[in-house]
Each structure stands twice: as structure tokens, then as C-alpha cells.
Design a protein around this motif. Structure first.
Motif, PDB file in Angstrom:
ATOM      1  N   THR A  17       0.698  -1.030  -0.060  1.00 58.65           N
ATOM      2  CA  THR A  17       0.150   0.055  -0.180  1.00 58.65           C
ATOM      3  C   THR A  17       0.959   1.473  -0.109  1.00 58.65           C
ATOM      4  O   THR A  17       0.427   2.108  -0.760  1.00 58.65           O
ATOM      5  N   ALA A  18       1.952   1.154   0.538  1.00 57.27           N
ATOM      6  CA  ALA A  18       2.963   2.536   0.715  1.00 57.27           C
ATOM      7  C   ALA A  18       3.466   2.487  -0.658  1.00 57.27           C
ATOM      8  O   ALA A  18       3.431   3.925  -1.353  1.00 57.27           O
ATOM      9  N   ALA A  52       2.693   5.740  -2.770  1.00 52.03           N
ATOM     10  CA  ALA A  52       3.490   6.992  -3.330  1.00 52.03           C
ATOM     11  C   ALA A  52       3.464   7.204  -4.885  1.00 52.03           C
ATOM     12  O   ALA A  52       3.561   7.985  -5.414  1.00 52.03           O
ATOM     13  N   ALA A  53       3.059   5.850  -5.500  1.00 55.79           N
ATOM     14  CA  ALA A  53       2.792   6.158  -7.042  1.00 55.79           C
ATOM     15  C   ALA A  53       1.573   7.254  -7.190  1.00 55.79           C
ATOM     16  O   ALA A  53       1.753   7.994  -8.103  1.00 55.79           O
ATOM     17  N   GLN A  91       2.594  10.740  -6.663  1.00 54.59           N
ATOM     18  CA  GLN A  91       3.590  11.070  -7.688  1.00 54.59           C
ATOM     19  C   GLN A  91       2.662  11.381  -8.887  1.00 54.59           C
ATOM     20  O   GLN A  91       2.881  12.310  -9.667  1.00 54.59           O
ATOM     21  N   GLU A  92       1.607  10.677  -9.196  1.00 50.50           N
ATOM     22  CA  GLU A  92       0.737  10.924 -10.413  1.00 50.50           C
ATOM     23  C   GLU A  92      -0.050  12.152 -10.144  1.00 50.50           C
ATOM     24  O   GLU A  92      -0.029  12.956 -11.026  1.00 50.50           O
ATOM     25  N   ARG A  93      -0.395  12.466  -8.795  1.00 54.30           N
ATOM     26  CA  ARG A  93      -1.110  13.664  -8.499  1.00 54.30           C
ATOM     27  C   ARG A  93      -0.102  14.979  -8.883  1.00 54.30           C
ATOM     28  O   ARG A  93      -0.569  15.902  -9.591  1.00 54.30           O
TER      29      ARG A  93
END
Length: 147
Positions: free
Chosen positions: A10-11, A15-16, A19-21
Motif C-alpha cells: 500500500t505504501a 507513493a505512486a 507522484q501521479e497527482r
């Protein structure tokens, strides 16, 4: 940290998504504010990088990038709000440039600032107008002459 059905944690997923936002926000910020937005992010890097991240990821990645309002309409609303708040002249300068970048004209901007005087008072409208004058002068857009 928990393992998902696909084998990622889930971490890692969080994190993905974070980063996408941020990436979506930077694309929007760069398109709208150009160098001005990048300078704000860089100015926060050594004092509050998380605030910079939130401005980009939430402000521009989640909110500004929504399709329900066109960029020029979002900037018009932003100019009105910053004028009403007062004391936001640095942010107003960035957003005046952004407003021009997304298609608002100096005449439309000055008309919006005149309109703001009715609701926010002359001091706030005057302060915003003088920031607009600075931005317009830097971009060679003075004098402003209505049609």
C-alpha cells in the motif's frame, strides 16, 4: 505496510498515486503559469517542500485540472478571490500572468477588478489594479483601452 492482491505494498501504491497527482499538477501548473509557477515551487523547496507539493498536487493536480471550468474561467475566479482577500499581491501577480496566458485580455481583467470594487471595496480593487498595471507593463500591454 500491507501487501495488495497484485503483490505491491500500500505504501508503494500511495507513493505512486502521490507522484501521479504531482505530475498531473506540474503539467497543469506549467501550462497555465509557465515559469511563474515553477518559481513558486522552487522558492518553497528549502523551507516547506510539502507545501509546494500540496500546491501542485492538490491545487493544480486535483482541483485546477478538473474539466468543469475552463482555465480562463478559473483564473477569473482566482483574480476575484485574491482581490477580495487582499494582501495577496505576490500570488495575484502570478495569477494575472496566468490569466493572460490562458486567454483573458487586459480589458477583461481590468473590468473584473473594477467589478470587484463593488464587493470588496476600492482599496483592494486599487491594490489589485496596480499589480495588474505592473504585469501589463512588463508584458508591453499598456495602455489598456476598452473597445
Amino acid at each position: 505496510m500491507t501487501m495488495t492482491a497484485t503483490g505491491t505494498t500500500t505504501a508503494t501504491t500511495e507513493a505512486a498515486l502521490r507522484q501521479e497527482r504531482f505530475d498531473r499538477g506540474m503539467e497543469t501548473l506549467t501550462r497555465v503559469d509557465g515559469e511563474g509557477g515553477q518559481r513558486v515551487v522552487e522558492a518553497l523547496a528549502d523551507i516547506n517542500p510539502e507545501l509546494a507539493h500540496q500546491v501542485v498536487a492538490w491545487g493544480f493536480g486535483d482541483v485546477y485540472s478538473r474539466p468543469e471550468l475552463a482555465p480562463r474561467d478559473r483564473q477569473l475566479v482566482t483574480l476575484g478571490m485574491l482581490t477580495a482577500l487582499g494582501g495577496c499581491e505576490p500570488q495575484l501577480e502570478v495569477h494575472l500572468n496566468a490569466a493572460l496566458n490562458v486567454g483573458l485580455t487586459p480589458v477583461e481583467i481590468t473590468e473584473a477588478l473594477l467589478h470587484a470594487a463593488v464587493y470588496c471595496g476600492f482599496p483592494k480593487a486599487l491594490n489589485a489594479t496596480f499589480v495588474a498595471k505592473k504585469v501589463f507593463a512588463e508584458r508591453g500591454l499598456l495602455p489598456v483601452t476598452p473597445a
